[in-house]
Enzyme design. Structure first.
Site, PDB file in Angstrom:
ATOM      1  N   LEU A 132      -1.940  -3.093  30.833  1.00  0.00           N
ATOM      2  CA  LEU A 132      -2.522  -3.832  31.950  1.00  0.00           C
ATOM      3  C   LEU A 132      -1.474  -4.128  33.006  1.00  0.00           C
ATOM      4  O   LEU A 132      -0.284  -4.209  32.715  1.00  0.00           O
ATOM      5  CB  LEU A 132      -3.177  -5.121  31.462  1.00  0.00           C
ATOM      6  CG  LEU A 132      -2.338  -6.128  30.677  1.00  0.00           C
ATOM      7  CD1 LEU A 132      -1.561  -7.051  31.604  1.00  0.00           C
ATOM      8  CD2 LEU A 132      -3.234  -6.953  29.772  1.00  0.00           C
ATOM      9  N   ALA A 145       8.392   3.023  48.500  1.00  0.00           N
ATOM     10  CA  ALA A 145       9.779   2.540  48.461  1.00  0.00           C
ATOM     11  C   ALA A 145       9.814   1.074  48.903  1.00  0.00           C
ATOM     12  O   ALA A 145       8.958   0.604  49.639  1.00  0.00           O
ATOM     13  CB  ALA A 145      10.663   3.385  49.367  1.00  0.00           C
ATOM     14  N   LYS A 180      -2.290 -26.747  26.270  1.00  0.00           N
ATOM     15  CA  LYS A 180      -2.760 -25.455  26.769  1.00  0.00           C
ATOM     16  C   LYS A 180      -4.139 -25.127  26.214  1.00  0.00           C
ATOM     17  O   LYS A 180      -5.012 -24.635  26.931  1.00  0.00           O
ATOM     18  CB  LYS A 180      -1.754 -24.366  26.386  1.00  0.00           C
ATOM     19  CG  LYS A 180      -1.976 -23.033  27.078  1.00  0.00           C
ATOM     20  CD  LYS A 180      -0.860 -22.069  26.708  1.00  0.00           C
ATOM     21  CE  LYS A 180      -0.983 -20.765  27.471  1.00  0.00           C
ATOM     22  NZ  LYS A 180       0.077 -19.797  27.065  1.00  0.00           N
ATOM     23  N   CYS A 201       7.404  -6.741  32.732  1.00  0.00           N
ATOM     24  CA  CYS A 201       7.450  -5.533  31.901  1.00  0.00           C
ATOM     25  C   CYS A 201       8.587  -4.580  32.254  1.00  0.00           C
ATOM     26  O   CYS A 201       9.444  -4.300  31.414  1.00  0.00           O
ATOM     27  CB  CYS A 201       6.114  -4.794  32.005  1.00  0.00           C
ATOM     28  SG  CYS A 201       4.739  -5.669  31.234  1.00  0.00           S
TER      29      CYS A 201
END
Length: 443
Positions: free
Chosen positions: A158, A257, A35, A265
């Site tokens: 965020l 809706a 990574k 989150c």
């Protein structure tokens, strides 16, 4: 200032890049060498608008670097931000093992006074425990001087898909400290951003994050509850929301809706706050209601289609949108992932399309040959519709928004559309001969 950031996911990487963009010297730390190599090459492991351009610009300017060497990164840092994951455990609580691992690495690495700042979403009281944990593992110095190490809270607000903008142009920055020294360091770090700074205690800052996310989740679930009632009484949720949004006390955001909230989150934070309440012998009834409504909402359209059709077996079903929202490749909490297994169990031949999330979905649901059941992935939204007997819309990507009623009518074998985001004109669909089902609208 010299800043190190632990973790290169959504929170850590975006924070580190934005700190560098505002002139700080930043080192991002991750234990995965592959990574780090990707980051060094200017490629982001996440799909986020504008992020890679800022990564390359700040790398070239010498303000941003990446490493697996946590000792070197933390040793001379003036501030260390922790932005690692706190995933949900089976009981709804937050898994703090990554936080603990980084805290111990910090304790064993720092060589000067340092402020440690937790950006990860953590239960109230975690920052206090992290500070204790670091002090427990601080090695004794040869000169006998004790290093000053304090922990502060700096929750992020965020949204995925707009994370860079949300950081550089935030409505406010919340900092939680228990000393003037810690507050002063954070004020200096954020001074170049030119943003309003809300300074509170550590525990209040931890609670602000949960309170804000849970309020937005409540708003979404409330509108979904109202939408479900609208269908039964003949009202239209889009018209109802339009009448509500002009009230400044309510505001116009999060009134749409649909088939529920997702992402990394809201699902996690609602359950974590509800778990926190139970730990302190308090039942958060509104939060539990939001969780319950959301769970039911995710498969609402599948249940509608199952009632409408005799069987899904052998039926080609188009699934448009796999990510939980447009602008990201994140599948966490995505409604599509709640519905695809149900369709496959019923024998549907699923053809899915998403401009960013297909590779991640392919790892969860490998592609199977059409005609043998299973799932295949289309190269375009219109290809996904070809010959379909039903279509589910789960994400409002621009290319999905751009579809016309005629696209459904001409390309599908049976133009039967279940729109989980209420993005199409109901009357235009009707006039084109498309059987259109949405959420909270007249069928």
């Amino acid at each position: 200032m010299r800043i190190s950031v632990a973790g290169t996911g959504y929170v850590g990487l975006v924070a580190g890049v934005c700190f560098a963009e505002r002139g700080h010297q930043v080192t991002c730390v991750d234990q995965d060498q592959a990574k780090v190599d990707m980051l060094e090459a200017g490629r982001a492991p996440i799909h986020e608008e504008g992020l890679e351009a800022l990564m390359r610009a700040n790398r070239e300017a010498g303000r941003l670097s990446y490493t697996t060497d946590h000792r070197g990164a933390y040793g001379n840092a003036e501030a260390i931000f922790i932005g690692v994951g706190t995933p949900e455990l089976p009981d709804g609580s937050a898994d703090l093992s990554h936080i603990a691992q980084v805290a111990r690495q910090i304790a064993e690495s720092i060589r000067q006074d340092c402020l440690v700042v937790v950006k990860s979403t953590v239960p109230v009281g975690t920052n206090h425990k992290v500070e204790q944990f670091i002090h427990d593992f601080l090695p004794a110095r040869a000169d006998g001087r004790k290093l000053r190490v304090e922990v502060a809270s700096n929750p992020e607000f965020l949204a995925q898909g707009t994370a860079v903008r949300d950081t550089l142009q935030a409505a406010r920055v919340v900092i939680g400290t228990d000393s003037a020294w810690a507050e002063g360091i954070l004020q200096r770090i954020y001074a170049p951003f030119g943003l309003p700074v809300v300074s509170v205690s550590r525990r209040s800052a931890e609670m602000v994050k949960y309170a804000a996310n849970n309020f937005l989740a409540l708003k979404i679930s409330y509108m979904n509850d109202i939408a479900n009632l609208c269908e039964r009484v003949g009202a239209d949720i889009l018209e109802v929301a339009e009448g509500m949004r002009h009230d400044r006390r309510i505001g116009g955001h999060f009134l749409g809706a649909g088939i529920g909230y997702g992402g990394s989150c809201f699902p996690k934070d609602t359950k974590a706050l509800e778990h926190l309440g139970r730990q302190h012998n308090y039942r958060l009834r509104t939060v539990q209601a939001a969780i319950d409504v959301n769970e039911d909402q995710r498969t609402l359209l599948f249940r509608k289609a199952r009632n409408r059709l005799i069987s899904f077996r052998g039926l080609k079903v188009a699934v448009l949108g796999l990510t939980f929202k447009p602008g990201t490749d994140d599948l966490r909490g995505a409604p599509a992932l709640s519905n695809i297994p149900l369709l496959l169990e019923q024998g549907a031949l699923v053809t899915a399309y998403d401009p960013a999330g297909q590779e991640r979905c392919r790892a969860l649901h490998p592609e199977g040959e059409e005609g043998e059941g299973g799932i295949r992935y289309a190269n375009s939204v219109r290809e996904a519709l070809e010959g379909a007997g039903a279509c589910f819309v789960f994400t409002e990507w621009p290319e999905i928004l751009s579809l016309s009623p005629q696209d459904f009518k001409q390309r599908m074998r049976t133009p039967l559309v279940y729109d989980g985001r209420n993005i199409y004109d109901r009357l235009a669909m009707l006039e084109a001969g498309v059987e259109y089902h949405a959420v909270g609208r007249r069928p």
